[in-house]
Design an enzyme around this catalytic site. Structure first.
Site, PDB file in Angstrom:
ATOM      1  N   GLU A   1      34.500  89.271 -29.796  1.00 40.31           N
ATOM      2  CA  GLU A   1      35.584  89.779 -30.637  1.00 40.31           C
ATOM      3  C   GLU A   1      36.771  88.814 -30.620  1.00 40.31           C
ATOM      4  OE1 GLU A   1      35.449  92.248 -32.702  1.00 40.31           O
ATOM      5  OE2 GLU A   1      33.420  92.761 -32.079  1.00 40.31           O
TER       6      GLU A   1
ATOM      7  N   HIS B   1      37.050  87.858 -40.027  1.00 42.02           N
ATOM      8  CA  HIS B   1      36.632  88.177 -38.656  1.00 42.02           C
ATOM      9  C   HIS B   1      35.186  88.661 -38.652  1.00 42.02           C
ATOM     10  CE1 HIS B   1      36.993  90.353 -34.681  1.00 42.02           C
ATOM     11  NE2 HIS B   1      36.061  91.076 -35.274  1.00 42.02           N
ATOM     12  N   GLU B   2      34.865  89.596 -39.538  1.00 38.61           N
ATOM     13  CA  GLU B   2      33.517  90.167 -39.556  1.00 38.61           C
ATOM     14  C   GLU B   2      32.471  89.135 -39.959  1.00 38.61           C
ATOM     15  OE1 GLU B   2      32.633  92.921 -38.310  1.00 38.61           O
ATOM     16  OE2 GLU B   2      34.691  93.521 -37.889  1.00 38.61           O
TER      17      GLU B   2
ATOM     18  N   HIS C   1      31.094  86.808 -37.271  1.00 36.60           N
ATOM     19  CA  HIS C   1      30.006  87.332 -36.432  1.00 36.60           C
ATOM     20  C   HIS C   1      28.655  86.908 -36.997  1.00 36.60           C
ATOM     21  CE1 HIS C   1      32.485  89.608 -33.771  1.00 36.60           C
ATOM     22  NE2 HIS C   1      32.860  90.507 -34.649  1.00 36.60           N
TER      23      HIS C   1
END
Length: 302
Positions: free
Chosen positions: A219, A144-145, A148
């Site tokens: 997100e 997920h991170e 970004h």
């Protein structure tokens, strides 16, 4: 935009929102600086130097300042083999360069990514997160991170937040120092100076709302990209549920220290419950995130 060779799923919705946000922020910036130049005609070189200098500082150093503020400490593979191993697997899956790897000494279970590009990227997990998550859950959070960074939305958020910071500073200066006191009476320039705090406050509010709207969508986009990349949306959903549940057990004082960096974190220190609070929240609700992951899991099972 993600690099062409990245295997992270492209998100046209995210790209469109980033372009729209940057356009509106740029328009606000032009109007804001124009008002300042009109009000303080004799000081235009100083205004341009200050705003330009703050923009450069915000773009080049904000990620380092944020990482320092959140206590990120870069670690080697020997110091954190599990964390490095998980990031190595994600990099292999996504076919992207490995970022710097860091750990923050905090019991608050969280993770974050900073960096203007893949070359300056840093991914950090807290000791609280590493202690609580299973390997598959940790991999989902890190994926997920790293999305970004791959989608460049970290850099866009950094730039987009600049105008709000500048407007907030000018508003405080105007209220404390009083621009208007320098030109009393009915002088048009004096009236314009009186309007600067109001204009700055409006610019700050619009900038704040634009960045919050982008933040909530990015997100969801990162959750979706991570679930599709790893092929295990249930692991990410488990991590979200576990981290959200553990937040309630963290002392309020520790959560307050983490709250200023909510926009960077995987999970906010405090989750908004009321509808008005959600409008200003940096993250979508837990229910929204779990519902999206459930749909992805259903689609993948087909």
């Amino acid at each position: 935009m993600p690099r062409a060779r990245s295997r992270y799923a492209p998100d046209r919705g995210l790209t469109g929102r980033m372009v729209t946000t940057m356009f509106l922020i740029g328009l606000l910036y032009v109007v804001f600086v124009g008002v300042l130049l009109a009000a303080l005609r004799g000081s235009w070189p100083i205004i341009l130097i200050i705003t330009g200098g703050m923009f450069i500082a915000q773009f080049w150093f904000s990620d380092r300042i944020a990482a320092y503020g959140m206590g990120a400490r870069e670690v080697t593979p020997e110091q954190a083999p599990e964390l490095h191993g998980a990031i190595d697997r994600i990099c292999a899956l996504a076919d992207i360069p490995k970022p710097k790897v860091a750990i923050a000494e905090s019991d608050v279970p969280n993770a974050f990514a900073t960096g203007r590009s893949e070359k300056t990227a840093l991914v950090c997990a807290t000791t609280g997160l590493l202690r609580r998550l299973e390997p598959e859950e940790l991999e989902g959070v890190l994926a997920h991170e790293m999305s970004h960074v791959a989608h460049r939305d970290v850099a866009v958020m950094t730039i987009a937040s600049f105008l709000g910071v500048l407007a907030g500073i000018i508003t405080r200066i105007a209220l404390w120092g009083g621009f208007a006191r320098s030109r009393p009476g009915n002088d048009p320039a004096g009236i314009l100076l009186l309007l600067i705090p109001l204009i700055s406050a409006v610019v700050y509010a619009i900038s704040f709302l634009l960045t919050r709207l982008l933040s909530r969508y990015r997100e969801l986009s990162a959750d979706r990209a991570a679930a599709l990349l790893t092929g295990r949306p249930s692991a990410l959903a488990s991590a979200l549920t576990k981290v959200s549940g553990q937040m309630a057990r963290i002392p309020t004082e520790d959560l307050r220290k983490a709250e200023p960096y909510n926009a960077f974190y995987f999970m906010p220190a405090f989750s908004a419950k009321e509808s008005m609070g959600r409008l200003f929240s940096s993250h979508p609700t837990l229910e929204q995130r779990l519902d999206q992951l459930s749909r992805i899991s259903t689609d993948l099972s087909r």
